[in-house]
Design a protein around this motif. Structure first.
Motif, PDB file in Angstrom:
ATOM      1  N   GLY A 122      -3.985   0.506  -3.023  1.00  0.00           N
ATOM      2  CA  GLY A 122      -5.123   0.423  -3.934  1.00  0.00           C
ATOM      3  C   GLY A 122      -4.874   0.961  -5.327  1.00  0.00           C
ATOM      4  N   ALA A 123      -3.997   1.944  -5.469  1.00  0.00           N
ATOM      5  CA  ALA A 123      -3.791   2.608  -6.758  1.00  0.00           C
ATOM      6  C   ALA A 123      -3.171   1.664  -7.774  1.00  0.00           C
ATOM      7  CB  ALA A 123      -2.910   3.843  -6.594  1.00  0.00           C
ATOM      8  N   LYS A 124      -3.612   1.802  -9.030  1.00  0.00           N
ATOM      9  CA  LYS A 124      -3.086   0.997 -10.127  1.00  0.00           C
ATOM     10  C   LYS A 124      -2.253   1.830 -11.103  1.00  0.00           C
ATOM     11  CE  LYS A 124      -5.274  -2.959  -9.204  1.00  0.00           C
ATOM     12  NZ  LYS A 124      -5.794  -2.690  -7.873  1.00  0.00           N
ATOM     13  N   ILE A 132      13.986  -0.049 -12.500  1.00  0.00           N
ATOM     14  CA  ILE A 132      13.215  -1.175 -11.985  1.00  0.00           C
ATOM     15  C   ILE A 132      12.461  -0.686 -10.766  1.00  0.00           C
ATOM     16  CG2 ILE A 132      13.336  -3.502 -11.018  1.00  0.00           C
ATOM     17  CD1 ILE A 132      16.062  -3.775 -12.511  1.00  0.00           C
ATOM     18  N   ALA A 133      11.148  -0.848 -10.782  1.00  0.00           N
ATOM     19  CA  ALA A 133      10.315  -0.464  -9.645  1.00  0.00           C
ATOM     20  C   ALA A 133      10.065  -1.689  -8.789  1.00  0.00           C
ATOM     21  CB  ALA A 133       8.992   0.135 -10.119  1.00  0.00           C
ATOM     22  N   VAL A 134      10.404  -1.589  -7.508  1.00  0.00           N
ATOM     23  CA  VAL A 134      10.224  -2.712  -6.585  1.00  0.00           C
ATOM     24  C   VAL A 134       9.234  -2.293  -5.508  1.00  0.00           C
ATOM     25  CG1 VAL A 134      12.395  -3.888  -7.016  1.00  0.00           C
ATOM     26  CG2 VAL A 134      12.359  -1.974  -5.429  1.00  0.00           C
ATOM     27  N   ALA A 135       8.338  -3.205  -5.168  1.00  0.00           N
ATOM     28  CA  ALA A 135       7.221  -2.885  -4.277  1.00  0.00           C
ATOM     29  C   ALA A 135       7.550  -3.217  -2.830  1.00  0.00           C
ATOM     30  CB  ALA A 135       5.977  -3.656  -4.716  1.00  0.00           C
ATOM     31  N   THR A 136       6.946  -2.459  -1.932  1.00  0.00           N
ATOM     32  CA  THR A 136       7.033  -2.695  -0.504  1.00  0.00           C
ATOM     33  C   THR A 136       5.672  -2.447   0.119  1.00  0.00           C
ATOM     34  OG1 THR A 136       8.073  -1.956   1.568  1.00  0.00           O
ATOM     35  CG2 THR A 136       7.789  -0.302  -0.142  1.00  0.00           C
ATOM     36  N   ASP A 137       5.438  -3.043   1.282  1.00  0.00           N
ATOM     37  CA  ASP A 137       4.209  -2.787   2.031  1.00  0.00           C
ATOM     38  C   ASP A 137       4.401  -1.723   3.094  1.00  0.00           C
ATOM     39  OD1 ASP A 137       2.827  -4.721   0.580  1.00  0.00           O
ATOM     40  OD2 ASP A 137       3.290  -6.316   2.025  1.00  0.00           O
ATOM     41  N   ASP A 138       5.634  -1.240   3.259  1.00  0.00           N
ATOM     42  CA  ASP A 138       5.931  -0.224   4.277  1.00  0.00           C
ATOM     43  C   ASP A 138       7.065   0.646   3.751  1.00  0.00           C
ATOM     44  OD1 ASP A 138       6.510   1.343   6.481  1.00  0.00           O
ATOM     45  OD2 ASP A 138       6.612  -0.341   7.896  1.00  0.00           O
ATOM     46  N   ILE A 139       6.699   1.616   2.935  1.00  0.00           N
ATOM     47  CA  ILE A 139       7.726   2.408   2.249  1.00  0.00           C
ATOM     48  C   ILE A 139       8.521   3.263   3.227  1.00  0.00           C
ATOM     49  CG2 ILE A 139       6.268   4.412   1.711  1.00  0.00           C
ATOM     50  CD1 ILE A 139       7.627   4.393  -1.105  1.00  0.00           C
ATOM     51  N   ARG A 156      -2.749   9.908  -6.220  1.00  0.00           N
ATOM     52  CA  ARG A 156      -4.005   9.176  -6.074  1.00  0.00           C
ATOM     53  C   ARG A 156      -4.650   8.964  -7.433  1.00  0.00           C
ATOM     54  NH1 ARG A 156      -7.652   7.927  -2.131  1.00  0.00           N
ATOM     55  NH2 ARG A 156      -6.479   9.028  -0.503  1.00  0.00           N
ATOM     56  N   ASP A 157      -5.334   7.810  -7.577  1.00  0.00           N
ATOM     57  CA  ASP A 157      -6.183   7.586  -8.733  1.00  0.00           C
ATOM     58  C   ASP A 157      -7.561   7.144  -8.234  1.00  0.00           C
ATOM     59  OD1 ASP A 157      -6.028   4.858  -8.112  1.00  0.00           O
ATOM     60  OD2 ASP A 157      -4.595   4.404  -9.698  1.00  0.00           O
ATOM     61  N   ASP A 158      -8.398   6.643  -9.114  1.00  0.00           N
ATOM     62  CA  ASP A 158      -9.760   6.281  -8.739  1.00  0.00           C
ATOM     63  C   ASP A 158      -9.832   5.095  -7.789  1.00  0.00           C
ATOM     64  OD1 ASP A 158     -10.695   8.314 -10.336  1.00  0.00           O
ATOM     65  OD2 ASP A 158     -11.083   7.021 -12.073  1.00  0.00           O
ATOM     66  N   GLU A 159      -8.739   4.332  -7.686  1.00  0.00           N
ATOM     67  CA  GLU A 159      -8.780   3.117  -6.882  1.00  0.00           C
ATOM     68  C   GLU A 159      -8.002   3.214  -5.577  1.00  0.00           C
ATOM     69  OE1 GLU A 159      -8.792  -0.636  -9.174  1.00  0.00           O
ATOM     70  OE2 GLU A 159      -8.200   0.624 -10.870  1.00  0.00           O
TER      71      GLU A 159
END
Length: 373
Positions: free
Chosen positions: A347-349, A263-270, A318-321
């Motif tokens: 930004g990356a998707k 399970i991948a969980v997101a953060t704004d400050d890794i 990194r990707d294009d976004e």
């Protein structure tokens, strides 16, 4: 296909999903599991059901952080489906529940398109209102629940009471579920990718083949399926031929079948999140030091201090976004099955293709230590 392909979503939204409602685990001791996720991952007490609330066959503890709700359920008696699931898979994900506007309609659409029913639509209610729920089977013994809660004002679900606790370690900045990864057996990836496309209206966002995800020893293939609004993303992995046993094969061996791998969980400050997790005892895969020698030329300028990322073992791609930062825990169970990814997207998707080599070498090193490579 030689490289990963990013495909334009073509999902039909005949089963609108608003987001992830909750993820339920069947575990050997729900009270201790909830304590671990509070102490180590910063989740907060939310709700409880069990003998004290009139439930005789199970005990469940729900915890929450940000938009992430986890439920840990333990069977109180042998000889039932919960107990069988626990004996077969160990502590593992049972249900990935979807938040929907109309649970009955979602279930009907899924069944019409070939899903196998897990639970027919039903209404649960208490003094705080009612919810509608229904469910379908997916890979292995995993299920998807459809949860309609627009007429409910309670703490979680009918049958649960508020769980108050004096033990409340601070949160660590986890925001929402970024994606859940399913591991399936040989030759089953296309079948289950087709299931999500045909039954739930998902589209194939990215495809990785064994040339994208491989080392000199092991390989796998993956398709990332995404729902219409992009809030639900499910990579589906299957093994590929390699010289030694891959992480997918190891998972299927010890999980005794397909299941939710991570399970991948997101953060704004890794940096803050991972620093806290390490301080609280969570173990992460080791990233070779020379990985960071080429990060700057590969990903360009980033706002984080590379030396800090290196000290914590956080990878960058990194990707294009834009770019992303990610790190993977070691398995959080005694079986080498379920683990977590901590991810911050700037930004990356994408999903960190540039990190695959280092990541898989780290996983192989752990497999070698376990004697399962």
């Amino acid at each position: 296909m030689d490289t990963a392909t990013l495909q334009k979503p073509t999902a039909q939204d005949f089963c609108p999903i608003l987001g992830t409602d909750y993820i339920e685990f069947f575990v050997g001791n729900a009270k201790q599991a909830a304590y671990y996720y509070k102490a180590a991952f910063g989740f907060q007490s939310l709700a409880y059901r069990g003998l004290e609330t009139g439930v005789r066959d199970r005990a469940s503890y729900a915890v929450r952080q940000g938009k992430i709700t986890l439920v840990f359920t333990t069977p109180l008696h042998p000889g039932n489906d919960m107990a069988h699931h626990l004996a077969q898979h160990g502590d593992a994900v049972k249900s990935i529940a979807f938040w929907v506007e109309d649970a009955e309609q979602a279930w009907k659409e899924a069944i019409f398109r070939g899903a196998r029913s897990f639970m027919q639509p039903e209404i649960l209610q208490d003094e705080f209102g009612k919810i509608k729920q229904a469910g379908i089977h997916t890979y292995g013994d995993t299920v998807h629940m459809f949860i309609e809660r627009k007429d409910y004002r309670g703490v979680f679900l009918p049958g649960f009471v508020e769980w108050k606790s004096e033990f409340n370690p601070p949160e660590i900045g986890l925001k929402y579920v970024d994606h859940c990864v399913g591991n399936v057996d040989w030759g089953q990836m296309n079948h289950w990718a087709g299931f999500y496309q045909n039954v739930l209206g998902f589209s194939n966002l990215i495809t990785f083949d064994d040339k994208d995800i491989s080392t000199q020893y092991t390989a796998l293939m993956s398709k990332v399926m995404q729902n219409h609004n992009g809030r639900i993303r499910f990579p589906i992995n299957e093994p590929a031929m390699g010289a030694k046993k891959s992480q997918i094969e190891e998972f299927i061996e010890f999980n005794h079948g397909p299941g939710c791998q991570h399970i991948a969980v997101a953060t704004d400050d890794i940096i803050f999140t991972v620093s806290e997790l390490r301080r609280r005892g969570v173990e992460f895969l080791y990233v070779p030091g020379d990985y960071y020698d080429t990060v700057s030329e590969r990903v360009g300028e980033i706002r984080e201090d590379l030396e800090v990322l290196k000290s914590l073992g956080i990878m960058v791609d990194r990707d294009d976004e834009g770019y992303l930062l990610q790190i993977f825990t070691k398995p959080v169970e005694d079986r080498p099955t379920l683990f977590y990814e901590i991810i911050e997207r700037v930004g990356a998707k994408s999903f960190g293709k540039g990190n695959f080599q280092a990541l898989f070498e780290s996983i192989e090193a752990e497999q070698a230590r376990r004697g399962t490579l």
